[in-house]
Design an enzyme around this catalytic site. Structure first.
Site, PDB file in Angstrom:
ATOM      1  CE1 TYR A  71     -30.238 -17.877  31.869  1.00 27.73           C
ATOM      2  CE2 TYR A  71     -32.568 -18.425  32.318  1.00 27.73           C
ATOM      3  CZ  TYR A  71     -31.323 -18.930  31.795  1.00 27.73           C
ATOM      4  OH  TYR A  71     -31.212 -19.630  30.765  1.00 27.73           O
ATOM      5  CB  SER A  86     -34.860 -19.204  29.339  1.00 25.76           C
ATOM      6  OG  SER A  86     -35.502 -19.676  30.534  1.00 25.76           O
TER       7      SER A  86
END
Length: 196
Positions: free
Chosen positions: A163, A150
């Site tokens: 994350y 991501s």
């Protein structure tokens, strides 16, 4: 001639579910992996791995074979057993897509440390286990491992530090394994844009 086999984690919803459908339509047999199954659905999010394989079979047509695995990617023994089952049922594995991930929201120091460990276990250790147990089963020069990252890996925004850290680690893991497995298994990482 047997169809190629794709193993896709995080397959109960979103990107993983769509990959099951699209790869089945492209001629792959599908092994869909997710914690959420008809037998044990998520209490929070919609979708199950069983729904994903039903859609994959429809997209792939009469010749499409599937496995719906309600496996937690943190379960190393379960990943090993799944690899053995895939070889027993299909006799091959061609592609592994490591898509399963979590992104616990909130200020890092306000969250329980268990969420940090959970993010690391799912987002980093899960792809490692699937690479460790599936890559050796791939035909040399033909296997593919695709890790889903991501833009959060380079843009630490939105109170999701675990994350950012784990996706950056996944990219480094992909680079390292790509080097180690060159000529045997192609390892790639796709960095998707994150909307925050």
């Amino acid at each position: 001639m047997s169809r190629p086999v794709a193993v896709i984690t995080g397959a109960s919803r979103g990107i993983g579910k769509q990959l099951c459908i699209d790869m089945a339509a492209a001629g792959y047999d599908i092994v869909a992996v997710a914690r959420s199954s008809d037998a044990s659905p998520s209490k929070v999010l919609p979708g199950t791995v069983d729904e994903a394989v039903a859609l994959a079979r429809e997209a792939g047509g009469p010749g499409c074979r599937t496995i719906a695995s309600g496996l937690d990617v943190r379960d190393e023994a379960g990943v090993k057993a799944l690899a053995e089952r895939v070889m027993a049922d299909f006799g091959r594995v061609d592609v592994v897509v490591n898509n399963a991930a979590i992104s616990p929201p909130g200020a890092t120091l306000d969250l329980p440390t268990s969420l940090w460990r959970k993010a690391t276990d799912i987002n980093v250790h899960g792809p490692f286990y699937f690479t460790y147990y599936f890559a050796p089963l791939m035909k040399p020069g033909e296997g593919r491992i695709v890790n889903i990252s991501s833009s959060a890996s380079i843009h630490p925004e939105g109170d999701r530090v675990s994350y950012t850290v784990t996706k950056r680690a996944l990219e480094a893991f992909s680079e390292g394994m790509g080097y180690e497995l060159q000529g045997r298994v192609a390892v790639n990482c796709i960095r998707l844009e994150l909307e925050v």
